[in-house]
Each structure stands twice: as structure tokens, then as C-alpha cells.
Design an enzyme around this catalytic site. Sequence first.
Site, short mmCIF file in Angstrom:
data_model
loop_
_atom_site.label_atom_id
_atom_site.label_comp_id
_atom_site.label_asym_id
_atom_site.label_seq_id
_atom_site.Cartn_x
_atom_site.Cartn_y
_atom_site.Cartn_z
N THR A 66 -4.65 4.76 7.37
CA THR A 66 -3.62 4.20 6.60
C THR A 66 -2.51 5.38 6.26
OG1 THR A 66 -4.96 2.53 5.37
CG2 THR A 66 -2.89 3.26 4.21
N CYS A 73 -3.39 7.19 -1.56
CA CYS A 73 -4.88 7.40 -2.39
C CYS A 73 -6.04 7.90 -1.57
CB CYS A 73 -5.16 5.75 -2.79
SG CYS A 73 -3.96 4.89 -3.74
N CYS A 113 -4.97 0.02 -7.44
CA CYS A 113 -3.74 -0.55 -6.58
C CYS A 113 -3.67 -2.05 -6.27
CB CYS A 113 -3.87 0.21 -5.15
SG CYS A 113 -5.38 -0.14 -4.40
N GLU A 129 -1.17 1.23 9.47
CA GLU A 129 -2.33 1.64 9.85
C GLU A 129 -2.26 2.21 11.38
OE1 GLU A 129 -2.53 -1.49 8.58
OE2 GLU A 129 -2.63 -0.56 6.50
N HIS A 153 -12.77 6.03 -3.59
CA HIS A 153 -12.11 5.04 -3.09
C HIS A 153 -12.37 3.65 -3.57
CE1 HIS A 153 -8.52 4.67 -0.62
NE2 HIS A 153 -9.18 3.96 0.45
N CYS A 162 0.92 -1.25 -0.13
CA CYS A 162 -0.08 0.09 0.03
C CYS A 162 0.85 1.27 -0.03
CB CYS A 162 -0.95 -0.08 1.41
SG CYS A 162 -1.93 1.51 1.37
N TYR A 175 -9.56 0.86 -5.77
CA TYR A 175 -8.95 -0.38 -5.63
C TYR A 175 -9.20 -1.23 -6.75
CZ TYR A 175 -9.52 0.25 -0.47
OH TYR A 175 -9.18 0.27 0.77
N GLU A 233 -8.01 -5.31 3.73
CA GLU A 233 -8.46 -4.07 3.54
C GLU A 233 -9.27 -4.01 2.05
OE1 GLU A 233 -5.70 -0.96 1.08
OE2 GLU A 233 -5.56 -0.24 3.25
#
Length: 487
Positions: free
Chosen positions: A191, A104, A299, A257, A292, A100, A296, A447
Site C-alpha cells: 500500500t 499507517c 482509518c 497497492e 496495524h 486509504c 483499523y 483490506e
Amino acid sequence: MPRMTGSQYEESLRKMNFKVYLQGEKVANPVDHPIIRPSMNAVKATYEMAENPEHEELMTVTSHISGEKINRFCHLHQSTDDLVNKVKMQRLLGQKTAACFQRCVGMDAINAVDSVTFEMDKKLGTSYHKRFLKFLSRMQAEDWTVDGAMTDPKGDRGLAPHQQPDPDMFVRVVEKRPDGIVVRGAKCHQTGALNSHWILIMPTISMTREDADYAVSFVAPADAEGIYYIYGRQSCDTRKMENSAIDVGNSQFGGHEALMVFDNLFVPWENVFMCGEYEFSGLLVERFAGYHRQSYGGCKVGVGDVLIGATALAADYNGAAKASHVKDKLIEMIHLNETLYSSGIACSAEGSKTESGTYLIDLMLANVCKQNVTRFPYEIARLAQDVAGGLMVTMPSEKDLRNPEIGPVIEKYFKGTADVPTEHRMRILRLIENLTLGTAAVGYLTESMHGAGSPQAQRIMIARQGNLEKKKNLAKKIACIPESKKS
């Protein structure tokens, strides 16, 4: 307007004064802590790649505010091409870090806050949008990493914010002053918080009039007085403290996180973008979640590319690459991964312009994208573990491999194909372990399930936007049944 280099970004974090606790102790130097450092490296890569001419088209863009070239993570989408390039950039970064890269959430947050504050000002006569644009101009000029923060602890999920026995279960305004507001509460699962220069807070659910104190959005320096962090554990995270490049699987990059706690944080009015306008809280949640969920489709696909490659290498090293069932499993992994990508591209290509001029993805397709993400990475990971074999989780450590007495025994008995060093086989199996069970599984699997809303959140949106009545009328027309006023 010069952009930050990777080294300048790292140095900027060293100048900050984070208050962070990890494993019961206060961390004096987050940048160099072995558990935190890999996550910083992943953010640093977003700066380094923006300086690489090979990736300039995806990593940078011309600001519609200043006309200067900026990092795409600081940009408001001005076209469907911007939305598509965002997804392509995220896939590229996933391929390069297998982790990650943490920027984003902030990018999605600024795009959601932009359009919502514009429409809020238009309807209510507030002046939040001007404040937001002032902050955004500074963000672009300074090339800041901004952490978007939405998820509250929530306490008893059956109770509204104002009904909670402990009112701090949702971030709230506890005092309004002539010069600003004071807030209390916390944001969970944040995150990349410790790798950020600023944080952008948003409400986590649609609020009612009774919950107006919880309808708040603002920015604050990530190391502001009144903010502290409690670092979250990840599976196998202490391996990073063992000085073993092999055992961690991915020795360069990672994610993190943290629980972000607001202990009577003061926020000046110029940094407040919503304060009590509860009727716009749901719109902000919906738009941020849509952006968001689109993310996904980029990423997770990039990380999936690395996992698929690692699985194919494991098959090669095991001597099983020619087996038909292995070939079929690799094909299925590719199919699932590209299906995720196609969803991310589709919701981007079908995006449309909001009143502020910023482009919004197609929300229905973004929710379909994220619904797929809650499932497909798990199947990709299952197939990877299937092909890799049990040695992935029963191998001795790197220290055993380096031991002069038992190292040769490991070299002998864990050998795969004759032309591949045993160490290479161990390295690729540890990478698969890292991605499917270890620290990277936090971002790639859990996630994928819960980030940007758990599966039911997408199903609610799909049901809301599916327009069943229109589909019924299409069927009636084909079947020569008169349309009723009701249906």
C-alpha cells in the site's frame, strides 16, 4: 526542523526515479498518472493537515529524540495518550479523504522495529537498535513517508520458506558482504509504495533456524536500484482516465497497492535491522500486526463516517429519510462504526510500555478490534447499498448527463426530491458505489478482511491470549470448586 508542506512532498516524489509498470507499460511519471495521482493526493493530505492549526494536536507531536515538533506518522508512541491520538488522527484522515492515506503501515512498522531491535540487542549483543534510531532521526528530520512491507508471496502455504521450490517466494538474504547484504524476493499488496520515500522490510512469519536467511529486516530508498514495482488493478480504476469527476465517485483521493520486487538489491549494513536472528522474527510480526490491527479501528471508522453520511444523503435525495426502516438502518450503521472505534480506543488506552520506552497496544484488544473490522464494514456497506437503491449501479455516465440531447432526459427521469439537483443525487450514489464496489472498496472492504492478517490470524491470537485457565478458575471459585494444579 521544518516539516514538509504538501507541495514540498509532491515535489520530493518528482525527484525520485521509480521503476513501475502499469497495465503492461512502464510509467514515466507516476505522480501525474491519472490512476496513481489520487493516491498521492491522499498522502499529500497528511502533510497539508499537519500544517493546519485546527488539526495540529492530532497531526503533530514532539519528538522524544530531537525535541522538535514532527508529523505524528514519524513518531514512536511514548504514552497511551500517543496511542489514543494515533487512532483519533486516523479517523480524522479517513473522514477527510474517504480513502486509504497509506502512511499507517510505516508508522506501525517503526514502532514495532524499535522495541524488537532493543530487546534483540539486549539478549544477543547485536547493535541493530542504534542503527534503527539513526535512521529514525533522519526520517523525522526529513519528514519522510516510509512504507512498511511485510507480506511475502508465500508460494505453497503448506511449506516453510526454505522448503519452497522457488526460494524467492519469501524475501531472503542471498549474499553477505563486508559492506552489506544482497536480497531477493518480493513483497505483495504494498500500500502506497510509490508514494513513499523509503521502504522498511520485515519478515512475514515466525522463522525457524532453517529459515534464518529469511529472517531479515532493513530499510532502502523506495526508488533504489534493484527495486521495481508492478501496479495492482482496482475495480473501476480506468474510470480515472475518462475525465469524469462524477463517475469515479471520489475524484480527489484514492489508494494503491503494488508488487514490490527485489532483484539482487544491495543494502548497506547501517540500514539492516535483522539478519538471521530468526528467534525474534515472530515477535516482530506479532507487534507489527498488533499495531496495524489497532490502526483499523481508526482509518476504517473515518471512511465509515463518510459512507454513513453518503447513505443518509441518499435517503434524503430519494425522499425516504422519514421511513422508519431507513432510520433504523442508519442507526445500525452508526452503532457498528462506533463499536469499531471503541475497540481501537480501548486497545490504545490499555497499552503498556516496552523495554525500549515505546508503548505497545494491548494485543488482545487489538486483535478483537481487527476481528470486528473483518465483519462490520461489510454490514455497513450492505446497509448503504440497501438504502441507496439499484440506481447506484445502473446510472448512465457523466458524459450522458452532459450530452445536450439525452442530458435533459436523464435530468427528468433520475430526479429524486424536487429540491435536489439530479447531478447531486448522481454524485452521492457514485460515492457509495466507489466505497462499496469501486476503487475505495479495496481499502474499505477487502483490506478490512485481509490487511494486517486475515480473520483466522486474529482468532489464533485471541485464543492464545484469552487465558481460559484463569477464567475456569474464576468460575471454580464462585462455584466453590477447589482449584487443581492442572487447571
